[in-house]
Design a protein around this motif. Structure first.
Motif, short mmCIF file in Angstrom:
data_model
loop_
_atom_site.label_atom_id
_atom_site.label_comp_id
_atom_site.label_asym_id
_atom_site.label_seq_id
_atom_site.Cartn_x
_atom_site.Cartn_y
_atom_site.Cartn_z
N GLU A 66 0.81 -1.23 0.00
CA GLU A 66 0.00 0.00 0.00
C GLU A 66 0.84 1.27 0.00
OE1 GLU A 66 1.47 -0.28 4.00
OE2 GLU A 66 0.78 -1.79 2.61
N GLN A 67 2.13 1.12 0.06
CA GLN A 67 2.97 2.31 0.08
C GLN A 67 3.75 2.41 -1.23
OE1 GLN A 67 5.04 3.09 3.81
NE2 GLN A 67 3.40 2.09 4.93
N CYS A 68 4.96 1.96 -1.25
CA CYS A 68 5.80 2.17 -2.43
C CYS A 68 5.31 1.44 -3.67
CB CYS A 68 7.25 1.82 -2.10
SG CYS A 68 7.91 2.92 -0.82
N CYS A 69 4.73 0.25 -3.50
CA CYS A 69 4.21 -0.46 -4.68
C CYS A 69 3.00 0.25 -5.26
CB CYS A 69 3.89 -1.91 -4.31
SG CYS A 69 5.33 -2.89 -3.86
N GLU A 70 2.03 0.57 -4.41
CA GLU A 70 0.83 1.27 -4.89
C GLU A 70 1.18 2.65 -5.45
OE1 GLU A 70 -3.13 3.37 -3.07
OE2 GLU A 70 -2.55 1.45 -2.18
N THR A 71 2.04 3.38 -4.77
CA THR A 71 2.40 4.73 -5.24
C THR A 71 3.10 4.66 -6.59
OG1 THR A 71 2.58 5.45 -2.94
CG2 THR A 71 3.57 6.87 -4.61
N THR A 72 3.96 3.69 -6.77
CA THR A 72 4.62 3.52 -8.06
C THR A 72 3.60 3.21 -9.15
OG1 THR A 72 6.70 2.80 -7.05
CG2 THR A 72 6.34 2.17 -9.35
N ALA A 73 2.62 2.37 -8.85
CA ALA A 73 1.59 2.04 -9.83
C ALA A 73 0.81 3.29 -10.24
CB ALA A 73 0.63 0.99 -9.27
N ARG A 74 0.46 4.12 -9.28
CA ARG A 74 -0.30 5.34 -9.58
C ARG A 74 0.51 6.30 -10.45
NH1 ARG A 74 -4.64 6.94 -5.93
NH2 ARG A 74 -5.17 5.23 -4.55
N VAL A 75 1.75 6.54 -10.07
CA VAL A 75 2.60 7.46 -10.83
C VAL A 75 2.86 6.90 -12.23
CG1 VAL A 75 4.89 8.54 -10.94
CG2 VAL A 75 3.61 8.54 -8.78
N ALA A 76 3.12 5.61 -12.32
CA ALA A 76 3.37 4.99 -13.62
C ALA A 76 2.17 5.16 -14.55
CB ALA A 76 3.71 3.51 -13.44
N SER A 77 0.99 4.95 -14.02
CA SER A 77 -0.21 5.14 -14.81
C SER A 77 -0.32 6.58 -15.29
CB SER A 77 -1.44 4.76 -13.99
OG SER A 77 -2.63 5.04 -14.69
N ASP A 78 -0.07 7.53 -14.39
CA ASP A 78 -0.13 8.94 -14.78
C ASP A 78 0.89 9.29 -15.86
OD1 ASP A 78 -2.22 9.43 -13.05
OD2 ASP A 78 -1.01 10.47 -11.54
N LEU A 79 2.01 8.56 -15.89
CA LEU A 79 3.04 8.80 -16.89
C LEU A 79 2.78 8.06 -18.20
CD1 LEU A 79 6.23 8.70 -14.63
CD2 LEU A 79 5.21 10.72 -15.73
N GLY A 80 1.67 7.31 -18.26
CA GLY A 80 1.28 6.66 -19.50
C GLY A 80 1.71 5.21 -19.65
N TYR A 81 2.27 4.62 -18.61
CA TYR A 81 2.62 3.21 -18.68
C TYR A 81 1.38 2.34 -18.51
CZ TYR A 81 7.49 4.59 -17.91
OH TYR A 81 8.74 5.15 -18.02
N ARG A 82 1.40 1.18 -19.13
CA ARG A 82 0.43 0.13 -18.80
C ARG A 82 0.99 -0.54 -17.56
NH1 ARG A 82 0.47 -5.41 -21.26
NH2 ARG A 82 -1.07 -6.45 -19.96
N VAL A 83 0.15 -0.72 -16.54
CA VAL A 83 0.62 -1.22 -15.25
C VAL A 83 -0.11 -2.50 -14.89
CG1 VAL A 83 0.87 -0.70 -12.79
CG2 VAL A 83 1.11 1.14 -14.49
N THR A 84 0.67 -3.52 -14.54
CA THR A 84 0.14 -4.77 -14.00
C THR A 84 0.61 -4.86 -12.56
OG1 THR A 84 0.21 -5.85 -16.17
CG2 THR A 84 0.10 -7.28 -14.22
N PHE A 85 -0.32 -4.97 -11.64
CA PHE A 85 -0.02 -5.04 -10.21
C PHE A 85 -0.24 -6.48 -9.76
CE2 PHE A 85 -0.50 -4.29 -5.69
CZ PHE A 85 0.35 -3.22 -5.43
N VAL A 86 0.83 -7.13 -9.33
CA VAL A 86 0.77 -8.54 -8.94
C VAL A 86 0.75 -8.60 -7.42
CG1 VAL A 86 1.78 -10.82 -9.22
CG2 VAL A 86 2.03 -9.11 -11.05
N THR A 87 -0.45 -8.50 -6.86
CA THR A 87 -0.63 -8.37 -5.42
C THR A 87 0.00 -9.51 -4.63
OG1 THR A 87 -2.72 -7.28 -5.91
CG2 THR A 87 -2.31 -7.86 -3.61
#
Length: 182
Positions: A113-134
């Motif tokens: 919920e911290q660095c992994c989630e925050t990276t996913a959010r920023v990556a999405s905002d930068l235009g990356y396709r993001v796969t989150f493997v919980t």
């Protein structure tokens, strides 16, 4: 190599030094992340280690603990150090990915919920396709306002806020199957 990269975020020896560290979920996390790393390597995705370092204590580079947890033995294609919660700001990672035309990021690591989630959010905002493997992320119970959220609660909350907005949520097997088809 594909246009995909697995970001292995903060899976470092600093964390067991923290008071909240618990071994309860580590075996399942270890199995999941090792399977994900091996599967991504076999399918041509770049393996990127990201380490958090700052201040004093176990996250300080001088501590000698800003290095992979002992069960990680892969050879990373690149390693980056970050000083904020996301892996893309001021670490050089975003530029490295751009130079290689990598547009798909697979997120795994510590803390869900911290660095992994925050990276996913920023990556999405930068235009990356993001796969989150919980299942290839690890976190620990947190208490606020007299209420404790379990690791499972925190993972569910993270999936809830990411899905259909910032990331696709996948299991290890689902992520690897998609890479295989790409």
């Amino acid at each position: 190599m594909t246009q995909s990269a697995l970001l292995i975020i903060d899976v470092q020896q600093s964390f067991p030094q923290r008071s909240f560290w618990s071994e309860d979920d580590v075996p399942a996390f270890q199995q999941a992340i090792l399977s994900l790393i091996e599967g991504c390597r076999q399918r041509g995705a770049a393996l990127v280690d990201v380490f958090h370092n700052n201040g004093d204590g176990p996250f300080s580079p001088e501590s000698g603990l800003v290095k992979p947890l002992p069960f990680l033995t892969h050879a990373a294609d690149a390693s980056f150090n970050k000083h904020v919660h996301n892996a893309l700001t001021e670490s050089g990672l975003h530029e490295w990915l751009g130079e290689r035309d990598i547009r798909h990021l697979i997120i795994a690591g510590i803390r869900t919920e911290q660095c992994c989630e925050t990276t996913a959010r920023v990556a999405s905002d930068l235009g990356y396709r993001v796969t989150f493997v919980t299942e290839a992320t690890l976190t620990f119970p947190m208490t606020h306002g007299g209420r404790t959220l379990s690791s499972a609660d925190l993972k569910h909350r993270t999936e809830t806020v990411l899905i259909d907005r910032f990331a696709e949520i996948r299991t290890v097997a689902g992520c690897l199957a998609e890479l295989e088809q790409a």
